[in-house]
Design a protein around this motif. Structure first.
Motif, mmCIF file in Angstrom:
data_model
loop_
_atom_site.group_PDB
_atom_site.id
_atom_site.type_symbol
_atom_site.label_atom_id
_atom_site.label_comp_id
_atom_site.label_asym_id
_atom_site.label_seq_id
_atom_site.Cartn_x
_atom_site.Cartn_y
_atom_site.Cartn_z
ATOM 1 N N ASP A 114 -65.535 -8.197 13.631
ATOM 2 C CA ASP A 114 -64.416 -7.556 14.326
ATOM 3 C C ASP A 114 -63.169 -8.435 14.391
ATOM 4 O OD1 ASP A 114 -65.984 -5.286 14.856
ATOM 5 O OD2 ASP A 114 -66.845 -6.255 16.624
ATOM 6 N N VAL A 115 -62.766 -8.957 13.263
ATOM 7 C CA VAL A 115 -61.579 -9.815 13.215
ATOM 8 C C VAL A 115 -60.338 -8.935 13.377
ATOM 9 C CG1 VAL A 115 -60.277 -11.495 11.857
ATOM 10 C CG2 VAL A 115 -62.782 -11.453 11.727
ATOM 11 N N LEU A 116 -59.499 -9.322 14.308
ATOM 12 C CA LEU A 116 -58.316 -8.546 14.646
ATOM 13 C C LEU A 116 -57.130 -9.486 14.794
ATOM 14 C CD1 LEU A 116 -57.159 -5.761 15.581
ATOM 15 C CD2 LEU A 116 -57.904 -6.394 17.891
ATOM 16 N N VAL A 117 -56.011 -9.140 14.165
ATOM 17 C CA VAL A 117 -54.773 -9.906 14.308
ATOM 18 C C VAL A 117 -53.783 -9.014 15.040
ATOM 19 C CG1 VAL A 117 -52.902 -11.105 13.119
ATOM 20 C CG2 VAL A 117 -55.217 -11.173 12.168
ATOM 21 N N LEU A 118 -53.277 -9.504 16.167
ATOM 22 C CA LEU A 118 -52.329 -8.754 16.973
ATOM 23 C C LEU A 118 -50.970 -9.442 16.963
ATOM 24 C CD1 LEU A 118 -54.559 -8.050 20.105
ATOM 25 C CD2 LEU A 118 -54.031 -6.476 18.234
ATOM 26 N N HIS A 119 -49.925 -8.666 16.719
ATOM 27 C CA HIS A 119 -48.559 -9.185 16.769
ATOM 28 C C HIS A 119 -48.068 -8.992 18.202
ATOM 29 C CE1 HIS A 119 -44.098 -8.903 15.738
ATOM 30 N NE2 HIS A 119 -44.460 -10.162 15.615
ATOM 31 N N VAL A 120 -48.023 -10.089 18.969
ATOM 32 C CA VAL A 120 -47.687 -10.007 20.392
ATOM 33 C C VAL A 120 -46.287 -10.539 20.713
ATOM 34 C CG1 VAL A 120 -50.102 -10.069 21.137
ATOM 35 C CG2 VAL A 120 -48.825 -12.218 20.898
ATOM 36 N N ALA A 121 -45.537 -10.977 19.705
ATOM 37 C CA ALA A 121 -44.211 -11.560 19.935
ATOM 38 C C ALA A 121 -43.283 -10.663 20.758
ATOM 39 C CB ALA A 121 -43.559 -11.946 18.612
ATOM 40 N N PRO A 122 -43.274 -9.349 20.518
ATOM 41 C CA PRO A 122 -42.379 -8.511 21.325
ATOM 42 C C PRO A 122 -42.819 -8.392 22.793
ATOM 43 C CG PRO A 122 -43.016 -7.374 19.306
ATOM 44 C CD PRO A 122 -43.884 -8.587 19.418
ATOM 45 N N LEU A 123 -44.051 -8.803 23.094
ATOM 46 C CA LEU A 123 -44.611 -8.600 24.431
ATOM 47 C C LEU A 123 -44.680 -9.858 25.281
ATOM 48 C CD1 LEU A 123 -47.615 -6.390 23.247
ATOM 49 C CD2 LEU A 123 -45.388 -5.614 24.101
ATOM 50 N N THR A 124 -44.635 -11.032 24.648
ATOM 51 C CA THR A 124 -44.823 -12.281 25.378
ATOM 52 C C THR A 124 -44.160 -13.433 24.634
ATOM 53 O OG1 THR A 124 -46.466 -13.776 26.361
ATOM 54 C CG2 THR A 124 -47.048 -12.779 24.252
ATOM 55 N N SER A 125 -43.927 -14.515 25.352
ATOM 56 C CA SER A 125 -43.353 -15.707 24.716
ATOM 57 C C SER A 125 -44.422 -16.764 24.440
ATOM 58 C CB SER A 125 -42.264 -16.305 25.606
ATOM 59 O OG SER A 125 -42.814 -16.697 26.849
ATOM 60 N N ILE A 126 -45.671 -16.500 24.807
ATOM 61 C CA ILE A 126 -46.703 -17.520 24.631
ATOM 62 C C ILE A 126 -47.127 -17.702 23.176
ATOM 63 C CG2 ILE A 126 -47.617 -17.304 26.967
ATOM 64 C CD1 ILE A 126 -50.004 -15.760 25.673
ATOM 65 N N ALA A 127 -46.990 -16.667 22.383
ATOM 66 C CA ALA A 127 -47.378 -16.747 20.967
ATOM 67 C C ALA A 127 -46.778 -15.557 20.230
ATOM 68 C CB ALA A 127 -48.903 -16.733 20.822
#
Length: 130
Positions: A14-27
């Motif tokens: 279940d490898v999943l890559v999430l693009h979280v840049a628009p939601l947070t500054s941590i990553a």
């Protein structure tokens, strides 16, 4: 994507890559994957860390190796979470980040290329003690 592929090398599920840049500054990205046992969690985390260190990329922080139920590798713009399957189900980070865009993992191997801007950002964060 190279991190996701490295986890697949060690049979992560279940490898999943999430693009979280628009939601947070941590990553900018989160890589989530699962393994069936503590030993496999450790093997996946060690393999990802070795693969990146071969390219002179070191984590800012590594947490969870002592128990190997949930290992977190912080590479500044990418944070890798390697879970034992039951622990991943319990914490359900996919639900927490449900607004993040999921990225497709290519079936062909992707070369690991670190743009200079990413290296500079990682160095800045490391010097700030993040």
């Amino acid at each position: 994507m190279a991190i996701a592929q490295a986890s697949l090398d060690k049979k992560a599920d279940d490898v999943l890559v999430l693009h979280v840049a628009p939601l947070t500054s941590i990553a900018d990205y989160l890589v989530l994957c699962s393994a069936d046992s503590d030993r496999q969690v450790r093997a996946v985390a060690d393999h990802v860390e070795k693969m990146l260190s071969d390219h002179k990329i070191r984590p800012l922080s590594v947490e969870g190796l002592s128990t190997s139920q949930w290992v977190v590798l912080d590479y500044a713009d990418v944070v890798v979470h390697v879970f034992r399957t039951d622990v991943r189900q319990h914490y359900a980070l996919e639900k927490l980040w449900s607004d993040a865009k999921s990225l497709r993992i290519p079936s062909e191997r992707v070369a690991l290329i670190t743009p200079p801007a990413v290296r500079k950002r990682a160095a800045r964060r490391a010097s700030k003690g993040r």
